[in-house]
Design an enzyme around this catalytic site. Structure first.
Site, PDB file in Angstrom:
ATOM      1  N   SER A 138       0.865  -1.189   0.000  1.00 60.20           N
ATOM      2  CA  SER A 138       0.000   0.000   0.000  1.00 60.20           C
ATOM      3  C   SER A 138       0.894   1.229   0.000  1.00 60.20           C
ATOM      4  CB  SER A 138      -0.870  -0.002   1.259  1.00 60.20           C
ATOM      5  OG  SER A 138      -1.523   1.246   1.425  1.00 60.20           O
ATOM      6  N   TYR A 159      -1.846  -0.992  10.250  1.00 64.21           N
ATOM      7  CA  TYR A 159      -1.936  -1.291   8.816  1.00 64.21           C
ATOM      8  C   TYR A 159      -0.660  -0.818   8.117  1.00 64.21           C
ATOM      9  CZ  TYR A 159      -3.905  -1.189   4.044  1.00 64.21           C
ATOM     10  OH  TYR A 159      -4.152  -1.380   2.702  1.00 64.21           O
TER      11      TYR A 159
HETATM   12  N1  LIG Z   1      -8.509  -0.319  -1.822  1.00 62.53           N
HETATM   13  C1  LIG Z   1      -7.445   0.406  -1.523  1.00 62.53           C
HETATM   14  O1  LIG Z   1      -7.489   1.648  -1.511  1.00 62.53           O
HETATM   15  C2  LIG Z   1      -6.131  -0.262  -1.255  1.00 62.53           C
HETATM   16  C3  LIG Z   1      -4.973   0.536  -1.249  1.00 62.53           C
HETATM   17  C4  LIG Z   1      -3.763  -0.048  -0.991  1.00 62.53           C
HETATM   18  C5  LIG Z   1      -3.683  -1.402  -0.749  1.00 62.53           C
HETATM   19  N2  LIG Z   1      -4.809  -2.163  -0.732  1.00 62.53           N
HETATM   20  C6  LIG Z   1      -4.667  -3.574  -0.453  1.00 62.53           C
HETATM   21  O2  LIG Z   1      -5.234  -4.289  -1.504  1.00 62.53           O
HETATM   22  C7  LIG Z   1      -5.575  -5.599  -1.052  1.00 62.53           C
HETATM   23  C8  LIG Z   1      -6.944  -5.959  -1.579  1.00 62.53           C
HETATM   24  O3  LIG Z   1      -7.905  -5.073  -1.046  1.00 62.53           O
HETATM   25  P1  LIG Z   1      -9.135  -4.474  -1.890  1.00 62.53           P
HETATM   26  O4  LIG Z   1      -8.964  -3.027  -1.936  1.00 62.53           O
HETATM   27  O5  LIG Z   1      -9.282  -5.248  -3.142  1.00 62.53           O
HETATM   28  O6  LIG Z   1     -10.338  -4.734  -0.851  1.00 62.53           O
HETATM   29  P2  LIG Z   1     -11.479  -5.842  -0.774  1.00 62.53           P
HETATM   30  O7  LIG Z   1     -12.345  -5.787  -1.968  1.00 62.53           O
HETATM   31  O8  LIG Z   1     -12.085  -5.629   0.569  1.00 62.53           O
HETATM   32  O9  LIG Z   1     -10.689  -7.233  -0.816  1.00 62.53           O
HETATM   33  C9  LIG Z   1     -10.055  -7.770   0.301  1.00 62.53           C
HETATM   34  C10 LIG Z   1      -9.908  -9.263   0.061  1.00 62.53           C
HETATM   35  O10 LIG Z   1      -9.102  -9.845   1.107  1.00 62.53           O
HETATM   36  C11 LIG Z   1      -9.827 -10.941   1.651  1.00 62.53           C
HETATM   37  N3  LIG Z   1      -9.452 -11.171   3.042  1.00 62.53           N
HETATM   38  C12 LIG Z   1      -9.507 -10.310   4.073  1.00 62.53           C
HETATM   39  N4  LIG Z   1      -9.076 -10.913   5.182  1.00 62.53           N
HETATM   40  C13 LIG Z   1      -8.756 -12.180   4.836  1.00 62.53           C
HETATM   41  C14 LIG Z   1      -8.249 -13.302   5.551  1.00 62.53           C
HETATM   42  N5  LIG Z   1      -7.973 -13.257   6.859  1.00 62.53           N
HETATM   43  N6  LIG Z   1      -8.053 -14.445   4.870  1.00 62.53           N
HETATM   44  C15 LIG Z   1      -8.323 -14.528   3.555  1.00 62.53           C
HETATM   45  N7  LIG Z   1      -8.785 -13.509   2.824  1.00 62.53           N
HETATM   46  C16 LIG Z   1      -8.997 -12.352   3.475  1.00 62.53           C
HETATM   47  C17 LIG Z   1     -11.278 -10.563   1.493  1.00 62.53           C
HETATM   48  O11 LIG Z   1     -12.134 -11.672   1.636  1.00 62.53           O
HETATM   49  P3  LIG Z   1     -13.403 -11.538   2.628  1.00 62.53           P
HETATM   50  O12 LIG Z   1     -14.236 -10.412   2.042  1.00 62.53           O
HETATM   51  O13 LIG Z   1     -14.049 -12.857   2.574  1.00 62.53           O
HETATM   52  O14 LIG Z   1     -12.826 -11.172   3.965  1.00 62.53           O
HETATM   53  C18 LIG Z   1     -11.249  -9.982   0.076  1.00 62.53           C
HETATM   54  O15 LIG Z   1     -11.235 -11.023  -0.863  1.00 62.53           O
HETATM   55  C19 LIG Z   1      -5.444  -5.556   0.465  1.00 62.53           C
HETATM   56  O16 LIG Z   1      -4.222  -6.157   0.856  1.00 62.53           O
HETATM   57  C20 LIG Z   1      -5.399  -4.077   0.771  1.00 62.53           C
HETATM   58  O17 LIG Z   1      -4.704  -3.807   1.975  1.00 62.53           O
HETATM   59  C21 LIG Z   1      -6.032  -1.619  -0.990  1.00 62.53           C
END
Ligand SMILES: NC(=O)c1ccc[n+]([C@@H]2O[C@H](COP(=O)([O-])OP(=O)(O)OC[C@H]3O[C@@H](n4cnc5c(N)ncnc54)[C@H](OP(=O)(O)O)[C@@H]3O)[C@@H](O)[C@H]2O)c1
Length: 243
Positions: free
Chosen positions: A143, A156
């Site tokens: 991130s 985080y």
């Molecule tokens: N969106 C942003 O602005 C942003 C920015 C920087 C980095 N990121 C990173 O991008 C990655 C993906 O996030 P996203 O933005 O795509 O959000 P998202 O749509 O909420 O996706 C998160 C994913 O992680 C899974 N997950 C969460 N906890 C878990 C666990 N303990 N075991 C297995 N799976 C788990 C969720 O499954 P469930 O729904 O079943 O929990 C979901 O599939 C994350 O690492 C996040 O930190 C996001």
């Protein structure tokens, strides 16, 4: 056996689902892992309906046995691993004085501890792919909070700094064998994770999952002699908000 195969964690929505679709469309058989079984099965069914080769393995990546189970299921189904995407993540905001130990541990286990476990369990498969084409790839979703510490998201941030550092270490250890690692460091991406801020930042002004997909596609096209240790995705300046 598929020509190429991948594991994507956090594949049930957002970034992971978008990257999974691209990987499957470009010839990868993909094991999709995420926490909630129903949500994951729905995402998997959707991709299968598009004619794509995917399987779902519900797992908590913070649980060592679950990590082993995901990799074993992948090995059984597809027999090879060309790309591992450690993407599952969770962010729980709180000022430090209100830090809950349980919430801290969830973030440490999900965002950071899971990643070395996936490398260890996948290593023999990645080494076999690297021996074949010297282009095995591990993509770790960090991130922008892993490049600049964020108030209220301190744990985080710490986990994501850890992801960047661990990715650097893995390149020192494994890139010479043809296993190349990249940390992705995006600001706000338009996914469910940023719903909390959409009153202040319009979704259209955020980074799109298609931008992350484009970056992973670019990584897939690199020659074996090129390693990109991290990619920082920023939004245009002027908002004054983090991310
Ligand atoms: N969106 C942003 O602005 C942003 C920015 C920087 C980095 N990121 C990173 O991008 C990655 C993906 O996030 P996203 O933005 O795509 O959000 P998202 O749509 O909420 O996706 C998160 C994913 O992680 C899974 N997950 C969460 N906890 C878990 C666990 N303990 N075991 C297995 N799976 C788990 C969720 O499954 P469930 O729904 O079943 O929990 C979901 O599939 C994350 O690492 C996040 O930190 C996001």
């Amino acid at each position: 056996m598929a020509d190429r195969a991948a594991i994507v964690t956090g594949a049930s929505s957002g970034i992971g689902l978008a990257v999974t679709r691209m990987l499957a469309q470009t010839g990868h058989a993909v094991t999709m892992a995420a926490r909630r079984p129903d949500k994951l099965a729905g995402a998997c069914e959707q991709l299968r309906g598009e004619g794509l080769e995917v399987q779902d393995v519900a797992a908590d990546v913070g649980d060592e046995d679950d990590v082993k189970r995901v990799v074993a299921a992948h090995r059984d189904a597809y027999g090879r691993l060309d790309l591992l995407m450690n993407n599952a993540g969770v962010g729980i905001g709180a000022p430090i004085g209100e830090l809950s130990t349980k919430r801290m541990d969830i973030q440490l286990a999900t965002n950071l501890r899971s990643i070395p476990l996936f490398y260890r369990e996948s290593l023999s498969l990645l080494q076999a792919a690297a021996a074949e084409h010297r282009n095995a790839l591990v993509v770790n979703t960090a991130s922008i909070a892993g490049k600049r510490g964020q108030a209220w998201l301190s744990i985080y941030s710490a986990t994501k700094f850890g992801v960047v550092g661990f990715t650097q270490a893995m390149n020192k250890e494994l890139s010479g064998q043809g296993i190349k690692s990249t940390a992705l460091c995006p600001g706000f991406v338009d996914t469910a994770m940023t719903d909390f801020v959409k009153g202040h930042v319009a979704p259209d002004d955020m980074i799109q999952t298609s931008d992350i997909v484009a970056a992973v596609r670019m990584l897939l096209g690199l020659t074996p002699g090129c390693v990109i240790p991290e990619i920082v995705f920023e939004r245009p300046a002027g908002g004054g908000l983090p991310g």
